[in-house]
Each structure stands twice: as structure tokens, then as C-alpha cells.
Design a protein around this motif. Structure first.
Motif, PDB file in Angstrom:
ATOM      1  N   LEU A   1      -6.496   4.332  -3.666  1.00 20.59           N
ATOM      2  CA  LEU A   1      -6.310   2.822  -3.282  1.00 20.59           C
ATOM      3  C   LEU A   1      -6.556   1.948  -3.688  1.00 20.59           C
ATOM      4  O   LEU A   1      -6.136   1.178  -4.458  1.00 20.59           O
TER       5      LEU A   1
ATOM      6  N   TRP B   1      -1.540  -4.715   5.640  1.00 24.58           N
ATOM      7  CA  TRP B   1      -1.462  -3.672   5.727  1.00 24.58           C
ATOM      8  C   TRP B   1      -0.527  -2.838   7.061  1.00 24.58           C
ATOM      9  O   TRP B   1       0.126  -2.040   7.689  1.00 24.58           O
TER      10      TRP B   1
ATOM     11  N   LEU C   1      -4.156  -0.540  -5.762  1.00 22.63           N
ATOM     12  CA  LEU C   1      -4.585  -2.189  -5.032  1.00 22.63           C
ATOM     13  C   LEU C   1      -5.756  -2.768  -5.570  1.00 22.63           C
ATOM     14  O   LEU C   1      -4.576  -4.529  -5.819  1.00 22.63           O
TER      15      LEU C   1
ATOM     16  N   ASP D   1       0.815  -1.028  -0.251  1.00 22.08           N
ATOM     17  CA  ASP D   1       0.069  -0.495   0.577  1.00 22.08           C
ATOM     18  C   ASP D   1       1.043   1.280   0.119  1.00 22.08           C
ATOM     19  O   ASP D   1       1.134   1.672   0.841  1.00 22.08           O
TER      20      ASP D   1
END
Length: 139
Positions: free
Chosen positions: A102, A120, A106, A14
Motif C-alpha cells: 500500500l 476508499w 499510494l 487503491d
């Protein structure tokens, strides 16, 4: 089938959250938030909590927030850095753009046919939520 069979061979890093520039003042007691922890069915998912009170986030040596998990449990209250939080109860342009960033980074790296825990975050001994890139040496 073993538990390992359900884990993806690669869990993406991340890079978005640690670079998020968000201030402590962005959140307030009573705000409902989510902390993104993974994905399921092609969507990001996480843990919803309520912001309770200011609290020092020891792992980053910065202002954080004490959060309450409405479902209780062993970790009903935790402390997190503001950059880990995303508003869920109201429209917030910053939180919306962070969530989109994000998802863009991801989701293409995660299988859509199973639950994926991004790993994470961890909880330290003081119940501080620590993003893997927030760890400081010696802590």
C-alpha cells in the motif's frame, strides 16, 4: 482558507486492497487491527479497531468481521471484509507485506504536507465498511 484548499487535486485509487487474498480465518476475536484510510506526513494512517465476532459482509457476500471502535461514537460497531484489515498488535508477515505494498503504491501519489483522506471506504446503512471497489451493482 477553505476546506477544499487542503484536499489534493488527485486522490489515488487503491488497487492493492481489492486484490488482497486473505481469508476470514486470518483474524480472530480480540485482534487489534487498523483500516488504512489515508496518509499524513508521508506515512499511511487509519482507524484502529478491535475484532469482535464473525459477521456476514453483505456488500461482498463473504465472511466478514464485526469490529469495535474503542473511541465509540455513532459507529462504534461496524462490519468489514478481512482484506480491509491489518494487524497492529503483533507481527504478521502477510499484514506487513500488504502495508508495504500500500505504501509503495499510494504514498508517492499523496502530498506529505497535509492529511489526506483516501476516500476508499464508505459506511452503508447497515454499518458495513465498503471499499469503493467492493460495491456490487444494485446494492
Amino acid at each position: 482558507m477553505s476546506e477544499a484548499a487542503y484536499r489534493p487535486p488527485f486522490i489515488p485509487a487503491d488497487p492493492v486492497t481489492p486484490e488482497r487474498d486473505i481469508t476470514h480465518a486470518h483474524f480472530a476475536p480480540g485482534d487489534r487491527i487498523v483500516i488504512i484510510k489515508g496518509a499524513f506526513g508521508g506515512d499511511l494512517c487509519g482507524e484502529e479497531m478491535t475484532v469482535v465476532a464473525p459477521s456476514w459482509h453483505t456488500p461482498t457476500d463473504e465472511d466478514g468481521w464485526r469490529l469495535r471502535n474503542p473511541h465509540g461514537g455513532a459507529h462504534t460497531f461496524i462490519t468489514a471484509h478481512p482484506r480491509h484489515l491489518i494487524h497492529v498488535e503483533r507481527y504478521c508477515p502477510d499484514c506487513t507485506s500488504h502495508l508495504k505494498a500500500l505504501a509503495q503504491v499510494l504514498l508517492p501519489q499523496m502530498p506529505a504536507d497535509r492529511v489526506v483522506d483516501g476516500r476508499w471506504y464508505t459506511l452503508n446503512a447497515l454499518d458495513h465498511l465498503v471499499h469503493h471497489r467492493d460495491q456490487r451493482s444494485g446494492r
